[in-house]
Design a protein around this motif. Structure first.
Motif, short mmCIF file in Angstrom:
data_model
loop_
_atom_site.label_atom_id
_atom_site.label_comp_id
_atom_site.label_asym_id
_atom_site.label_seq_id
_atom_site.Cartn_x
_atom_site.Cartn_y
_atom_site.Cartn_z
N ARG A 321 -15.44 1.89 -27.89
CA ARG A 321 -15.36 1.66 -29.34
C ARG A 321 -16.45 2.39 -30.11
O ARG A 321 -16.19 2.96 -31.18
CB ARG A 321 -15.45 0.17 -29.63
N TYR A 322 -17.69 2.38 -29.57
CA TYR A 322 -18.81 2.89 -30.37
C TYR A 322 -19.37 4.21 -29.85
O TYR A 322 -19.95 4.96 -30.63
CB TYR A 322 -19.94 1.86 -30.39
N GLY A 323 -19.25 4.51 -28.58
CA GLY A 323 -19.81 5.74 -28.04
C GLY A 323 -20.80 5.45 -26.92
O GLY A 323 -21.09 4.29 -26.59
N VAL A 324 -21.34 6.52 -26.33
CA VAL A 324 -22.26 6.40 -25.20
C VAL A 324 -23.67 6.18 -25.73
O VAL A 324 -24.18 6.98 -26.52
CB VAL A 324 -22.22 7.67 -24.33
N PRO A 325 -24.35 5.09 -25.32
CA PRO A 325 -25.73 4.87 -25.77
C PRO A 325 -26.71 5.81 -25.08
O PRO A 325 -26.39 6.43 -24.07
CB PRO A 325 -25.99 3.41 -25.39
N ILE A 341 -23.24 -0.04 -11.17
CA ILE A 341 -23.71 0.08 -12.54
C ILE A 341 -24.89 1.05 -12.63
O ILE A 341 -24.90 1.95 -13.46
CB ILE A 341 -24.12 -1.29 -13.10
N THR A 342 -25.89 0.87 -11.78
CA THR A 342 -27.14 1.63 -11.92
C THR A 342 -27.50 2.38 -10.66
O THR A 342 -28.67 2.71 -10.45
CB THR A 342 -28.29 0.68 -12.31
N GLY A 343 -26.55 2.64 -9.78
CA GLY A 343 -26.85 3.38 -8.55
C GLY A 343 -27.47 4.73 -8.85
O GLY A 343 -27.00 5.46 -9.72
N GLY A 344 -28.53 5.07 -8.12
CA GLY A 344 -29.22 6.33 -8.36
C GLY A 344 -30.42 6.20 -9.27
O GLY A 344 -31.18 7.16 -9.43
N THR A 345 -30.63 5.03 -9.89
CA THR A 345 -31.80 4.82 -10.73
C THR A 345 -33.01 4.52 -9.84
O THR A 345 -32.97 3.57 -9.07
CB THR A 345 -31.57 3.65 -11.71
N LEU A 361 -22.36 3.86 -12.94
CA LEU A 361 -21.69 4.19 -14.19
C LEU A 361 -22.68 4.76 -15.22
O LEU A 361 -22.42 5.79 -15.83
CB LEU A 361 -21.01 2.93 -14.74
N LEU A 362 -23.82 4.08 -15.41
CA LEU A 362 -24.76 4.54 -16.43
C LEU A 362 -25.40 5.89 -16.09
O LEU A 362 -25.46 6.76 -16.96
CB LEU A 362 -25.84 3.47 -16.65
N PRO A 363 -25.88 6.13 -14.85
CA PRO A 363 -26.38 7.47 -14.55
C PRO A 363 -25.33 8.56 -14.68
O PRO A 363 -25.64 9.68 -15.10
CB PRO A 363 -26.88 7.34 -13.10
N LEU A 364 -24.07 8.25 -14.35
CA LEU A 364 -23.03 9.26 -14.49
C LEU A 364 -22.80 9.64 -15.95
O LEU A 364 -22.45 10.79 -16.25
CB LEU A 364 -21.72 8.73 -13.89
N LEU A 365 -23.02 8.69 -16.86
CA LEU A 365 -22.83 8.97 -18.28
C LEU A 365 -24.10 9.47 -18.95
O LEU A 365 -24.12 9.71 -20.16
CB LEU A 365 -22.35 7.70 -19.00
N GLY A 366 -25.19 9.63 -18.17
CA GLY A 366 -26.44 10.14 -18.73
C GLY A 366 -27.24 9.10 -19.49
O GLY A 366 -28.06 9.46 -20.34
N VAL A 367 -27.03 7.81 -19.21
CA VAL A 367 -27.74 6.74 -19.92
C VAL A 367 -28.99 6.38 -19.12
O VAL A 367 -28.91 6.09 -17.93
CB VAL A 367 -26.84 5.50 -20.08
N LYS A 368 -30.15 6.37 -19.78
CA LYS A 368 -31.40 6.01 -19.13
C LYS A 368 -31.50 4.49 -19.05
O LYS A 368 -31.32 3.78 -20.04
CB LYS A 368 -32.59 6.57 -19.90
N VAL A 369 -31.80 3.99 -17.85
CA VAL A 369 -31.88 2.55 -17.63
C VAL A 369 -33.33 2.09 -17.74
O VAL A 369 -34.23 2.67 -17.14
CB VAL A 369 -31.31 2.18 -16.24
N ILE A 370 -33.56 1.05 -18.56
CA ILE A 370 -34.88 0.44 -18.73
C ILE A 370 -34.77 -1.01 -18.27
O ILE A 370 -33.94 -1.77 -18.78
CB ILE A 370 -35.34 0.50 -20.20
N TRP A 371 -35.60 -1.39 -17.29
CA TRP A 371 -35.52 -2.74 -16.74
C TRP A 371 -36.45 -3.67 -17.51
O TRP A 371 -37.63 -3.36 -17.72
CB TRP A 371 -35.90 -2.74 -15.26
#
Length: 701
Positions: A321-325, A341-345, A361-371
């Motif tokens: 709906r909104y786009g890739v964060p 979800i965060t494999g490879g982080t 999913l998030l690394p594949l879309l180029g989303v940086k994960v912050i814990w």
């Protein structure tokens, strides 16, 4: 001996803390002494205290002789002026507000003296004049000038503060440190015992070991003066309480934009819900993703438990709906830290990190994960939204009787009397989340009284938004492997639903994988082979009511369309019809028969003695001869028909074919043999060669 002490008026608390001989060590006992000796009844020896808190001050001459001698001895001792500039200002900051105010008054008195002195009067006369006018002893003014001698004008205030107030703040002396150590060690425990109980236990130990026992108020003052508040919190309340004691960090969001960072977390509602397939009512879990900048809730999903599948689908709803964060602030739970979800982080706190991990999913879309920091509500602003939803959703009037309370000790009186159907619960949650986003009057540093929707929409119109491709949209769907296509047409079955498309005949009887939305099984399946290659989409074949005529007509129409399209495709696939294939076979001639060599050795099979001897009638022999004669005649006619004539050369055959084609074009009848010969000859390479030459060079004269 000096005329008097530096401080003439004393409160009961100051006298108790001064440690003077023949004087009590507590404020209460000093007041008892003052009442017993009627200090207030002596004229000019008591006055109302002007400092904050009020009370009564007593003149130093009311004290016992030994106490007065101690005060005057202190006045005679010269104050060392070895304090540096930085240390003097540090002492000024540690002083009380009353001491700082008094230092300012002293500075004003010195300034007045110097002003009179500048007018032509001597300093001695100026000091006497100011002392008479202000009621301050001239000796005190001279002492103040001695303190600031050689000090810069800007630093005088720091040196005029009464440093005795600083010395009075030191830890009180305890008669027996060993006894106080026993009390302190018993008091500094996580169970949090009272000081009174610790003191009583220490008294029993002291009586046994022969230690002196100071009063409890002295022990309390000593502990308060020697143990800092952070140390006290650590020993009596633990590490988590010490972490909360430290001031929280204020994080500024004004420089952010929508979708620069989203945050996700799970929340369990305190409501009983009837979930399909569950025997008993359950408390539903909701995964929520919101925008950090605006606070708007962007997507949410419901499930019985917290799991990575629901997180994956909620992320998909947000991106769709909104786009890739750009960034994602996630909780450290297993459902968010799952490899899907965060494999490879590299900074995941859970699961084993392997260099060969498949990216989530998030690394594949180029989303940086912050814990987020574990067990830290301050690290996740979404907790404030959960507090709002607890009140407006869990306690909604439509859920009366289904509310469970937020703890086992807070159950309402009508606990367990209702359970809300899932669809009704989902509708109320959707309504309240929309109201949560649209509610005005938000007081964040970017809202300024607006709603979350207004803040998000304003920034979203200016932000650079990344959209997911069609292939990326399938990444957040759930994956199931091991589905086997129907052996007849490749049809797939999943969770009681049937899926089929025209292309699926290719996977008949084969195992495949599929991606799907567990909350929308009617949206169909995206089918992959086991190697991960995309095969196509399989729509859902919904079951129709048994007596529904319209559903039957729709199904028949789709089937007829499929059959018509298949027939057209089948016609396009056949380049030659059966007649053309048969003609080309006849033109190719009969295959050469394999000649059987004559056997050089013949073995006779002896007849069985009991075998009946063959009886051959004359009629049977005559029929066989007639059949053989007819076969020989037929072979002779075929050979004569196919045998070339003396003038039947290649050019002659082509001319003959040309003549027959002309007759056929004019509508003249031809014999069967002519028609067959022409059809066979038109398929030959000889005919095509002469025809190309004639088209290229024309007919020879």
């Amino acid at each position: 001996m000096a005329d008097g002490p530096r401080q003439e008026w004393w409160s009961a608390a100051e006298l108790a803390d001064a440690g003077l001989p023949d004087m009590p060590g507590s404020k209460r006992k000093v007041n008892d002494m003052a009442a017993r000796q009627n200090w207030r009844g002596r004229p000019g020896k008591s006055r109302r205290r002007k400092a904050v808190g009020g009370g009564t001050e007593y003149h130093w001459t009311l004290l016992p002789m030994r106490a007065r001698l101690a005060l005057t001895a202190r006045a005679e001792a010269p104050e060392e002026q070895t304090v540096g500039r930085d240390e003097a200002w540090a002492e000024y900051e540690r002083a009380t507000a009353a001491a700082q105010k008094k230092a300012g008054e002293r500075l004003a008195v010195l300034a007045e003296v110097e002003e009179i002195e500048a007018a032509g009067m001597t300093r001695s006369l100026a000091v006497t004049t100011v002392a008479t006018r202000s009621g301050i002893a001239a000796k005190s003014i001279w002492n103040w000038f001695g303190r600031v001698e050689g000090i810069a004008q800007a630093d005088r205030l720091a040196y005029l503060v009464d440093r005795r107030s600083l010395r009075l703040k030191s830890a009180p002396k305890v008669p027996n440190a060993a006894f106080c150590d026993i009390v302190k060690s018993d008091f500094l425990r996580l169970s949090g015992p009272s000081l009174t109980s610790c003191y009583d236990r220490a008294v029993r130990i002291a009586e046994k070991e022969g230690l002196s026992v100071p009063p409890i108020h002295q022990v309390r003052s000593w502990i308060k003066a020697t143990i800092s508040e952070p140390v006290l919190i650590y020993h009596r309340k633990g590490v988590e309480a010490l972490r909360r004691y430290y001031p929280h960090q204020t994080r500024d969001k004004s420089a952010m934009v929508p979708l620069e960072c989203v945050q996700g977390d799970y929340h369990r509602f305190d409501v009983f819900v009837r979930w399909p397939g569950e025997k008993d009512p359950v408390r539903v879990q909701m995964v929520v993703f919101s925008d950090v900048y605006s606070g708007k809730i962007l997507s949410w999903r419901l499930d019985v438990t917290a799991n990575s599948h629901t997180v994956q689908l909620a992320l998909g709803d947000l991106i769709e709906r909104y786009g890739v964060p750009w960034n994602a602030l996630l909780d450290n739970g297993r459902e968010f830290a799952a490899k899907a979800i965060t494999g490879g982080t590299p900074t995941r706190f859970r699961f084993k990190i392997d260099d060969e991990d498949i990216p989530g999913l998030l690394p594949l879309l180029g989303v940086k994960v912050i814990w987020a920091t574990p067990y830290s509500g301050q690290s996740k602003p979404i907790e404030r939204a959960f507090r709002d939803l607890c009140d407006r959703v869990a306690k909604h009037p439509a859920f009366e009787g289904a509310y469970t309370g937020n703890s086992p000790l807070a159950k309402p009186e009508n606990y367990g009397t209702r359970a809300i159907p899932l669809e009704e619960f989902r509708a109320v949650v959707a309504e309240e989340i929309e109201a949560h986003n649209a509610r005005p009057g938000r007081r964040s540093e970017v809202a300024f009284g607006r709603s979350f929707n207004d803040v998000f929409n304003e920034g979203y119109a200016r932000a650079a938004i990344s959209r997911a491709t069609e292939e990326q949209r399938r990444l957040w769907l759930l994956r199931v492997e091991g589905l086997r296509g129907d052996s007849k047409n490749g049809e797939l079955k999943l969770h009681g639903s049937r899926y089929w498309a025209e292309w699926m005949y290719r996977i008949a009887g084969q195992k495949v994988a599929a991606r799907f939305d567990q909350d929308d099984l009617h949206a169909g399946l995206h089918v992959y082979d086991l190697a991960g290659s995309y095969l196509g989409h399989a729509p859902c074949m919904e079951a129709a009511p048994f007596l529904s005529v319209e559903a039957a007509r729709t199904h028949a129409r789709k089937r007829n369309q499929f059959m018509r399209a298949t027939k057209e495709l089948a016609k396009a696939e056949r380049e030659f019809d059966h007649a053309e294939i048969a003609a080309r076979l006849r033109a190719a001639g009969n295959p050469v028969e394999d000649e059987l060599p004559e056997a050089e050795v013949v073995r006779l099979v002896p007849a069985h003695p009991k075998a009946p001897k063959p009886q051959q009638s004359r009629r049977q022999t005559t029929d066989q001869l007639e059949s053989a004669e007819r076969l020989d005649a037929q072979i002779t006619r075929i050979s004569e028909r196919r045998a070339p004539g003396p003038d039947d050369d290649p050019r002659g055959r082509f001319e003959r074919a040309t003549q027959l084609e002309a007759l056929q074009a004019e509508g003249h009848p031809m014999t069967v043999e002519q028609s067959l010969w022409l059809a066979d000859y038109q398929q030959s390479a000889e005919y095509r060669g002469f025809a190309r030459m004639r088209r290229a060079f024309g007919q020879e004269e």
